[in-house]
Design a protein around this motif. Sequence first.
Motif, PDB file in Angstrom:
ATOM      1  N   ARG A   1       2.031  -1.927 -13.267  1.00 25.44           N
ATOM      2  CA  ARG A   1       1.929  -0.433 -13.362  1.00 25.44           C
ATOM      3  C   ARG A   1       1.567   0.003 -11.803  1.00 25.44           C
ATOM      4  O   ARG A   1       1.980   1.026 -11.392  1.00 25.44           O
ATOM      5  CB  ARG A   1       0.779   0.072 -14.367  1.00 25.44           C
ATOM      6  CG  ARG A   1       1.221  -0.066 -15.503  1.00 25.44           C
ATOM      7  CD  ARG A   1       0.134   0.305 -16.874  1.00 25.44           C
ATOM      8  NE  ARG A   1       0.671  -0.170 -18.030  1.00 25.44           N
ATOM      9  CZ  ARG A   1      -0.048  -0.206 -19.042  1.00 25.44           C
ATOM     10  NH1 ARG A   1      -1.311   0.719 -19.070  1.00 25.44           N
ATOM     11  NH2 ARG A   1       0.603  -0.431 -20.306  1.00 25.44           N
ATOM     12  N   LEU A   2       0.677  -0.564 -11.207  1.00 30.10           N
ATOM     13  CA  LEU A   2       0.025  -0.281  -9.770  1.00 30.10           C
ATOM     14  C   LEU A   2       0.880  -0.482  -8.648  1.00 30.10           C
ATOM     15  O   LEU A   2       0.928  -0.149  -7.620  1.00 30.10           O
ATOM     16  CB  LEU A   2      -1.376  -0.670  -9.745  1.00 30.10           C
ATOM     17  CG  LEU A   2      -2.610   0.094 -10.088  1.00 30.10           C
ATOM     18  CD1 LEU A   2      -3.937  -0.719 -10.162  1.00 30.10           C
ATOM     19  CD2 LEU A   2      -2.768   1.343  -9.613  1.00 30.10           C
ATOM     20  N   LEU A   3       2.217  -1.377  -8.955  1.00 28.24           N
ATOM     21  CA  LEU A   3       3.141  -1.515  -8.133  1.00 28.24           C
ATOM     22  C   LEU A   3       4.091  -0.443  -8.182  1.00 28.24           C
ATOM     23  O   LEU A   3       5.202  -0.831  -7.527  1.00 28.24           O
ATOM     24  CB  LEU A   3       3.584  -2.953  -8.420  1.00 28.24           C
ATOM     25  CG  LEU A   3       2.835  -4.071  -8.214  1.00 28.24           C
ATOM     26  CD1 LEU A   3       3.372  -5.382  -8.495  1.00 28.24           C
ATOM     27  CD2 LEU A   3       2.283  -4.163  -7.078  1.00 28.24           C
ATOM     28  N   LEU A   4       4.178   0.400  -8.906  1.00 25.15           N
ATOM     29  CA  LEU A   4       5.336   1.282  -9.293  1.00 25.15           C
ATOM     30  C   LEU A   4       4.952   2.819  -8.619  1.00 25.15           C
ATOM     31  O   LEU A   4       3.795   3.387  -8.440  1.00 25.15           O
ATOM     32  CB  LEU A   4       5.566   1.861 -10.585  1.00 25.15           C
ATOM     33  CG  LEU A   4       5.757   0.335 -11.516  1.00 25.15           C
ATOM     34  CD1 LEU A   4       6.081   0.843 -12.911  1.00 25.15           C
ATOM     35  CD2 LEU A   4       7.272  -0.314 -10.873  1.00 25.15           C
ATOM     36  N   PRO A   5       5.966   3.527  -7.829  1.00 28.73           N
ATOM     37  CA  PRO A   5       5.791   4.514  -6.932  1.00 28.73           C
ATOM     38  C   PRO A   5       5.134   5.871  -7.846  1.00 28.73           C
ATOM     39  O   PRO A   5       4.408   6.262  -7.258  1.00 28.73           O
ATOM     40  CB  PRO A   5       7.252   5.045  -6.238  1.00 28.73           C
ATOM     41  CG  PRO A   5       7.929   3.698  -6.409  1.00 28.73           C
ATOM     42  CD  PRO A   5       7.326   2.823  -7.594  1.00 28.73           C
ATOM     43  N   LEU A   6       5.628   5.905  -9.134  1.00 32.39           N
ATOM     44  CA  LEU A   6       5.235   7.021  -9.673  1.00 32.39           C
ATOM     45  C   LEU A   6       3.908   6.643 -10.454  1.00 32.39           C
ATOM     46  O   LEU A   6       3.749   7.712 -11.420  1.00 32.39           O
ATOM     47  CB  LEU A   6       6.182   7.593 -10.673  1.00 32.39           C
ATOM     48  CG  LEU A   6       7.372   8.505  -9.947  1.00 32.39           C
ATOM     49  CD1 LEU A   6       8.265   9.047 -10.790  1.00 32.39           C
ATOM     50  CD2 LEU A   6       6.905   9.245  -8.854  1.00 32.39           C
ATOM     51  N   HIS A   7       3.222   5.732 -10.326  1.00 32.23           N
ATOM     52  CA  HIS A   7       1.910   5.570 -11.235  1.00 32.23           C
ATOM     53  C   HIS A   7       1.217   6.681 -10.652  1.00 32.23           C
ATOM     54  O   HIS A   7       1.055   6.870  -9.416  1.00 32.23           O
ATOM     55  CB  HIS A   7       1.664   4.334 -10.789  1.00 32.23           C
ATOM     56  CG  HIS A   7       0.362   3.967 -11.615  1.00 32.23           C
ATOM     57  ND1 HIS A   7      -1.221   4.454 -11.087  1.00 32.23           N
ATOM     58  CD2 HIS A   7      -0.128   3.198 -12.825  1.00 32.23           C
ATOM     59  CE1 HIS A   7      -2.030   4.265 -11.789  1.00 32.23           C
ATOM     60  NE2 HIS A   7      -1.388   3.372 -12.872  1.00 32.23           N
ATOM     61  N   PRO A   8       0.533   7.357 -11.485  1.00 32.85           N
ATOM     62  CA  PRO A   8      -0.447   8.648 -10.691  1.00 32.85           C
ATOM     63  C   PRO A   8      -1.105   8.136  -9.551  1.00 32.85           C
ATOM     64  O   PRO A   8      -1.347   9.090  -8.807  1.00 32.85           O
ATOM     65  CB  PRO A   8      -1.411   8.944 -11.974  1.00 32.85           C
ATOM     66  CG  PRO A   8      -0.573   8.497 -13.362  1.00 32.85           C
ATOM     67  CD  PRO A   8       0.218   7.326 -12.876  1.00 32.85           C
ATOM     68  N   ASP A   9      -1.923   7.047  -9.687  1.00 29.16           N
ATOM     69  CA  ASP A   9      -2.766   6.587  -8.498  1.00 29.16           C
ATOM     70  C   ASP A   9      -2.044   6.567  -7.125  1.00 29.16           C
ATOM     71  O   ASP A   9      -2.357   6.628  -6.085  1.00 29.16           O
ATOM     72  CB  ASP A   9      -3.594   5.323  -8.902  1.00 29.16           C
ATOM     73  CG  ASP A   9      -4.828   5.524  -9.938  1.00 29.16           C
ATOM     74  OD1 ASP A   9      -5.040   6.594 -10.197  1.00 29.16           O
ATOM     75  OD2 ASP A   9      -5.275   4.586 -10.176  1.00 29.16           O
ATOM     76  N   ASN A  10      -0.880   6.367  -7.264  1.00 34.07           N
ATOM     77  CA  ASN A  10       0.168   5.968  -5.992  1.00 34.07           C
ATOM     78  C   ASN A  10       0.816   7.535  -5.555  1.00 34.07           C
ATOM     79  O   ASN A  10       1.031   7.578  -4.648  1.00 34.07           O
ATOM     80  CB  ASN A  10       1.346   5.078  -6.284  1.00 34.07           C
ATOM     81  CG  ASN A  10       0.712   3.343  -6.644  1.00 34.07           C
ATOM     82  OD1 ASN A  10      -0.362   3.274  -6.019  1.00 34.07           O
ATOM     83  ND2 ASN A  10       1.444   2.674  -7.305  1.00 34.07           N
ATOM     84  N   LEU A  11       1.328   8.131  -6.965  1.00 39.07           N
ATOM     85  CA  LEU A  11       1.892   9.380  -6.581  1.00 39.07           C
ATOM     86  C   LEU A  11       1.036  10.371  -5.629  1.00 39.07           C
ATOM     87  O   LEU A  11       1.593  10.825  -4.636  1.00 39.07           O
ATOM     88  CB  LEU A  11       2.422   9.922  -7.830  1.00 39.07           C
ATOM     89  CG  LEU A  11       2.941  11.102  -7.871  1.00 39.07           C
ATOM     90  CD1 LEU A  11       4.343  11.176  -7.113  1.00 39.07           C
ATOM     91  CD2 LEU A  11       3.161  11.836  -9.367  1.00 39.07           C
TER      92      LEU A  11
ATOM     93  N   GLU B   1       0.816  -1.095   0.031  1.00 42.41           N
ATOM     94  CA  GLU B   1       0.090   0.009  -0.055  1.00 42.41           C
ATOM     95  C   GLU B   1       0.901   1.254   0.062  1.00 42.41           C
ATOM     96  O   GLU B   1       1.981   1.293   0.906  1.00 42.41           O
ATOM     97  CB  GLU B   1      -1.042  -0.235   1.090  1.00 42.41           C
ATOM     98  CG  GLU B   1      -2.141  -1.022   1.188  1.00 42.41           C
ATOM     99  CD  GLU B   1      -3.113  -0.635   0.198  1.00 42.41           C
ATOM    100  OE1 GLU B   1      -3.092   0.450  -0.294  1.00 42.41           O
ATOM    101  OE2 GLU B   1      -4.024  -1.676   0.037  1.00 42.41           O
ATOM    102  N   PHE B   2       0.479   2.251  -0.755  1.00 38.46           N
ATOM    103  CA  PHE B   2       1.333   3.457  -1.262  1.00 38.46           C
ATOM    104  C   PHE B   2       0.669   4.612  -0.087  1.00 38.46           C
ATOM    105  O   PHE B   2       1.483   5.762  -0.207  1.00 38.46           O
ATOM    106  CB  PHE B   2       1.376   3.885  -2.445  1.00 38.46           C
ATOM    107  CG  PHE B   2       2.503   2.852  -3.403  1.00 38.46           C
ATOM    108  CD1 PHE B   2       3.716   3.200  -3.488  1.00 38.46           C
ATOM    109  CD2 PHE B   2       1.783   1.873  -3.987  1.00 38.46           C
ATOM    110  CE1 PHE B   2       4.461   2.467  -4.283  1.00 38.46           C
ATOM    111  CE2 PHE B   2       2.745   0.821  -4.626  1.00 38.46           C
ATOM    112  CZ  PHE B   2       3.999   1.268  -4.597  1.00 38.46           C
ATOM    113  N   GLY B   3      -0.315   4.693   0.637  1.00 39.21           N
ATOM    114  CA  GLY B   3      -0.796   5.427   1.287  1.00 39.21           C
ATOM    115  C   GLY B   3       0.274   5.971   2.350  1.00 39.21           C
ATOM    116  O   GLY B   3       0.580   5.390   3.069  1.00 39.21           O
ATOM    117  N   GLY B   4       0.659   7.429   2.302  1.00 35.21           N
ATOM    118  CA  GLY B   4       1.706   7.910   3.153  1.00 35.21           C
ATOM    119  C   GLY B   4       2.926   7.700   2.720  1.00 35.21           C
ATOM    120  O   GLY B   4       4.093   7.587   3.591  1.00 35.21           O
ATOM    121  N   GLY B   5       3.292   6.645   1.586  1.00 37.31           N
ATOM    122  CA  GLY B   5       4.670   6.355   1.304  1.00 37.31           C
ATOM    123  C   GLY B   5       5.584   7.484   1.436  1.00 37.31           C
ATOM    124  O   GLY B   5       5.214   8.725   0.723  1.00 37.31           O
TER     125      GLY B   5
END
Length: 305
Positions: free
Chosen positions: A265-275, A204-208
């Motif tokens: 894609r959704l496993l990468l930090p700079l995917h828009p949804d993760n960024l 999960e990237f929330g607050g990464g």
Amino acid sequence: MLREAYFNDFEATTGVKIVDSSPADFGRLRAMVESGNVEYTVTEVESEDAWRAIEMNLLEPIDDKIVDRSKFPPQTLNPYLYPISTYSTVIGYSTEAFPEGGPTNWQEFWDVKAFPGPRSMRNHPIDNLEAALLADGVAPEELYPLDLDRAFAKLDEIYPHVTVWWTTGAQQAQQLIDGEAVMTTGWNSRLYAAIRKGAPIKMEFGGGVMKAAAYAIPRGAPHAEWGQKFFATMAKPENQGKYALAFGLSGPDPDHVNFVPEDVRLLLPLHPDNLKKQIWMDQEWWLKNGQSVTERWTEWMLSHN
């Protein structure tokens, strides 16, 4: 993998061969530049060393007429540093422990009632202090300068529930697989590798907490122009996609996510949804305060033993 992602393209385009070796540490970099005997065209530089190297005028500026950095996130832009990759400290959890979904942000990571079970965190203040403050409700844009008293007070709350304080990247995914912990802080690239191999883990990237690794051209490098052209090769999003697929590390051009399989894609930090869920670490703040904060961290750990 650097060869497949970048070296081969550069050599095919320019006809210039790349000879790779281990990077110069700060002492060697400084000695080479000051003696005028620079052996490297390009070298990797650690974040703390990079700021010292810039202050001491040891690096050549990046030529933006050659290197297209127009789409790079502003947080990665520096006149002297090329951001080879972006990585993030994120939440990883066991899908066996939480089949319906685990914590998605640091507030939930701290919530031991809603998400029970042993935690694991890195034995280091970097990223943990940011996570603690975000868990305590600090707005991302108000994170720096870090409120140390508030951060350590929040860490006091989670300490009894942390059974492993990891020190190596290899521990992060393995402890989830082995059941030592049900959730952990972890580097996205390490969790990525395990997930790609089929491990029962979700990230999960929330607050990464994001940061960039950097390359640079030593001042006085005899073939500095080729270094600039090498960076131009690295700036191509299709090449960054090859690197991202291999390591789970985002290249600096956001378009690189279009050059990996859809399930990656959704496993990468700079995917828009993760960024949009993450924050950028203030590396300059850590450079100025890292030593004293690390000393306080050591004292804090000792106080709980």
